[in-house]
Scaffold this motif. Structure first.
Motif, PDB file in Angstrom:
ATOM      1  N   VAL A   2       0.818  -1.211   0.000  1.00 51.61           N
ATOM      2  CA  VAL A   2       0.000   0.000   0.000  1.00 51.61           C
ATOM      3  C   VAL A   2       0.858   1.270   0.000  1.00 51.61           C
ATOM      4  O   VAL A   2       0.385   2.331  -0.406  1.00 51.61           O
ATOM      5  N   GLU A   3       2.121   1.158   0.391  1.00 52.85           N
ATOM      6  CA  GLU A   3       2.998   2.334   0.461  1.00 52.85           C
ATOM      7  C   GLU A   3       3.099   3.068  -0.876  1.00 52.85           C
ATOM      8  O   GLU A   3       3.283   4.280  -0.914  1.00 52.85           O
ATOM      9  N   ALA A   4       2.963   2.364  -1.986  1.00 48.43           N
ATOM     10  CA  ALA A   4       3.029   2.994  -3.310  1.00 48.43           C
ATOM     11  C   ALA A   4       1.901   4.009  -3.507  1.00 48.43           C
ATOM     12  O   ALA A   4       2.022   4.935  -4.309  1.00 48.43           O
ATOM     13  N   PHE A   5       0.819   3.854  -2.754  1.00 50.69           N
ATOM     14  CA  PHE A   5      -0.344   4.737  -2.870  1.00 50.69           C
ATOM     15  C   PHE A   5      -0.331   5.875  -1.847  1.00 50.69           C
ATOM     16  O   PHE A   5      -1.173   6.767  -1.903  1.00 50.69           O
ATOM     17  N   CYS A   6       0.607   5.822  -0.905  1.00 48.06           N
ATOM     18  CA  CYS A   6       0.652   6.793   0.179  1.00 48.06           C
ATOM     19  C   CYS A   6       1.108   8.152  -0.340  1.00 48.06           C
ATOM     20  O   CYS A   6       2.295   8.390  -0.564  1.00 48.06           O
ATOM     21  N   ALA A   7       0.119   9.019  -0.536  1.00 41.89           N
ATOM     22  CA  ALA A   7       0.362  10.352  -1.084  1.00 41.89           C
ATOM     23  C   ALA A   7      -0.938  11.132  -1.003  1.00 41.89           C
ATOM     24  O   ALA A   7      -1.987  10.604  -0.631  1.00 41.89           O
ATOM     25  N   THR A   8      -0.855  12.400  -1.376  1.00 43.86           N
ATOM     26  CA  THR A   8      -2.043  13.222  -1.564  1.00 43.86           C
ATOM     27  C   THR A   8      -2.299  13.288  -3.060  1.00 43.86           C
ATOM     28  O   THR A   8      -1.381  13.587  -3.835  1.00 43.86           O
ATOM     29  N   TRP A   9      -3.519  12.978  -3.461  1.00 43.07           N
ATOM     30  CA  TRP A   9      -3.894  12.876  -4.864  1.00 43.07           C
ATOM     31  C   TRP A   9      -5.050  13.822  -5.174  1.00 43.07           C
ATOM     32  O   TRP A   9      -6.014  13.881  -4.424  1.00 43.07           O
ATOM     33  N   LYS A  10      -4.969  14.522  -6.289  1.00 40.18           N
ATOM     34  CA  LYS A  10      -6.009  15.464  -6.721  1.00 40.18           C
ATOM     35  C   LYS A  10      -6.685  14.922  -7.979  1.00 40.18           C
ATOM     36  O   LYS A  10      -6.013  14.543  -8.940  1.00 40.18           O
ATOM     37  N   LEU A  11      -8.018  14.900  -7.985  1.00 37.15           N
ATOM     38  CA  LEU A  11      -8.786  14.411  -9.127  1.00 37.15           C
ATOM     39  C   LEU A  11      -8.542  15.287 -10.351  1.00 37.15           C
ATOM     40  O   LEU A  11      -8.666  16.510 -10.278  1.00 37.15           O
ATOM     41  N   VAL A  12      -8.206  14.650 -11.492  1.00 36.72           N
ATOM     42  CA  VAL A  12      -7.965  15.403 -12.724  1.00 36.72           C
ATOM     43  C   VAL A  12      -8.844  14.930 -13.883  1.00 36.72           C
ATOM     44  O   VAL A  12      -8.964  15.632 -14.885  1.00 36.72           O
ATOM     45  N   ASP A  13      -9.460  13.743 -13.770  1.00 32.03           N
ATOM     46  CA  ASP A  13     -10.303  13.251 -14.859  1.00 32.03           C
ATOM     47  C   ASP A  13     -11.353  12.283 -14.318  1.00 32.03           C
ATOM     48  O   ASP A  13     -11.090  11.536 -13.378  1.00 32.03           O
ATOM     49  N   ASN A  14     -12.515  12.323 -14.940  1.00 31.37           N
ATOM     50  CA  ASN A  14     -13.679  11.528 -14.556  1.00 31.37           C
ATOM     51  C   ASN A  14     -14.289  10.922 -15.812  1.00 31.37           C
ATOM     52  O   ASN A  14     -14.615  11.649 -16.743  1.00 31.37           O
ATOM     53  N   LYS A  15     -14.479   9.629 -15.845  1.00 33.65           N
ATOM     54  CA  LYS A  15     -15.155   9.008 -16.977  1.00 33.65           C
ATOM     55  C   LYS A  15     -16.290   8.125 -16.458  1.00 33.65           C
ATOM     56  O   LYS A  15     -16.059   7.234 -15.655  1.00 33.65           O
ATOM     57  N   ASN A  16     -17.512   8.392 -16.924  1.00 27.19           N
ATOM     58  CA  ASN A  16     -18.701   7.588 -16.637  1.00 27.19           C
ATOM     59  C   ASN A  16     -19.114   7.591 -15.162  1.00 27.19           C
ATOM     60  O   ASN A  16     -19.851   6.711 -14.719  1.00 27.19           O
ATOM     61  N   PHE A  17     -18.659   8.575 -14.407  1.00 21.11           N
ATOM     62  CA  PHE A  17     -18.968   8.623 -12.973  1.00 21.11           C
ATOM     63  C   PHE A  17     -20.463   8.854 -12.738  1.00 21.11           C
ATOM     64  O   PHE A  17     -21.038   8.302 -11.807  1.00 21.11           O
ATOM     65  N   ASP A  18     -21.118   9.641 -13.596  1.00 14.06           N
ATOM     66  CA  ASP A  18     -22.554   9.881 -13.433  1.00 14.06           C
ATOM     67  C   ASP A  18     -23.344   8.577 -13.561  1.00 14.06           C
ATOM     68  O   ASP A  18     -24.235   8.308 -12.759  1.00 14.06           O
ATOM     69  N   ASP A  19     -23.007   7.745 -14.546  1.00 11.22           N
ATOM     70  CA  ASP A  19     -23.704   6.466 -14.708  1.00 11.22           C
ATOM     71  C   ASP A  19     -23.465   5.540 -13.518  1.00 11.22           C
ATOM     72  O   ASP A  19     -24.362   4.816 -13.096  1.00 11.22           O
ATOM     73  N   TYR A  20     -22.244   5.572 -12.972  1.00 15.95           N
ATOM     74  CA  TYR A  20     -21.938   4.776 -11.780  1.00 15.95           C
ATOM     75  C   TYR A  20     -22.808   5.232 -10.605  1.00 15.95           C
ATOM     76  O   TYR A  20     -23.436   4.409  -9.925  1.00 15.95           O
ATOM     77  N   MET A  21     -22.862   6.548 -10.382  1.00 19.53           N
ATOM     78  CA  MET A  21     -23.683   7.062  -9.274  1.00 19.53           C
ATOM     79  C   MET A  21     -25.160   6.756  -9.506  1.00 19.53           C
ATOM     80  O   MET A  21     -25.886   6.420  -8.562  1.00 19.53           O
TER      81      MET A  21
END
Length: 142
Positions: A2-21
C-alpha cells in the motif's frame, strides 16, 4: 504494498462517474454535485493500518483499517456499508457491501497517476488522480 499509494492525490479526470452514481441510486441533484466536485484523496499508513481520507467542498470522509479487516463506513452519499481494504497484486482494492450489494473501488498506479476503477452491477467508471505530495504515515486523530 500500500505504500506505493501513500500520497495526496487530486482528481484530474472523470469518466462515466454519473452512470456509476445513477446505478447506485444516487439522486440527480447529488450526482450533479458529485460530478462537479474535484476531490482530494489522502492515503497513508502507519505500518499496520491504512488511512483513506477523501476531501471535497461537499463532504469529507475518513476510513482507518487494517488490510483485510472489515470495518463500518458511511459513504459520501450516506450509504452505511461494510468495507474492506486489500492488496491484490499491485492494486489497492476497497470493497463496499450493503443490502446484498457490492461495489469495488480498485486503485492502480499508472504512469505516476492513481487510476481508480469503480464497478457496480455492470457499470464501470474511471477517476484519475495526480500526485500532489508524498505521504508515508499518519497520526491518529489528525
Amino acid at each position: 504494498m500500500v505504500e506505493a499509494f501513500c500520497a495526496t492525490w487530486k482528481l484530474v479526470d472523470n469518466k462515466n462517474f454519473d452512470d456509476y452514481m445513477k446505478a447506485l441510486g444516487i439522486p440527480f441533484a447529488s450526482r450533479q454535485v458529485g460530478n462537479a466536485t474535484k476531490t482530494t484523496v489522502i492515503i497513508s499508513s502507519d505500518g499496520e493500518r491504512v488511512m483513506l481520507r477523501t476531501l471535497s467542498t461537499f463532504r469529507n470522509t475518513e476510513c482507518i483499517a487494517k488490510l483485510g479487516e472489515e470495518f463500518d463506513e458511511v459513504t459520501p452519499d450516506d450509504r452505511h456499508v461494510k468495507s474492506t481494504f486489500t492488496m491484490e497484486g499491485d492494486k489497492f482494492v476497497h470493497t463496499q457491501k450493503w443490502d446484498g450489494k457490492e461495489t469495488k473501488l480498485i486503485r492502480e498506479i499508472k504512469n505516476g497517476k492513481m487510476v481508480m476503477t469503480l464497478t457496480f452491477e455492470g457499470v464501470t467508471a474511471v477517476r484519475t488522480y495526480e500526485k500532489v505530495e508524498r505521504r508515508t504515515s499518519f497520526i491518529q486523530g489528525k
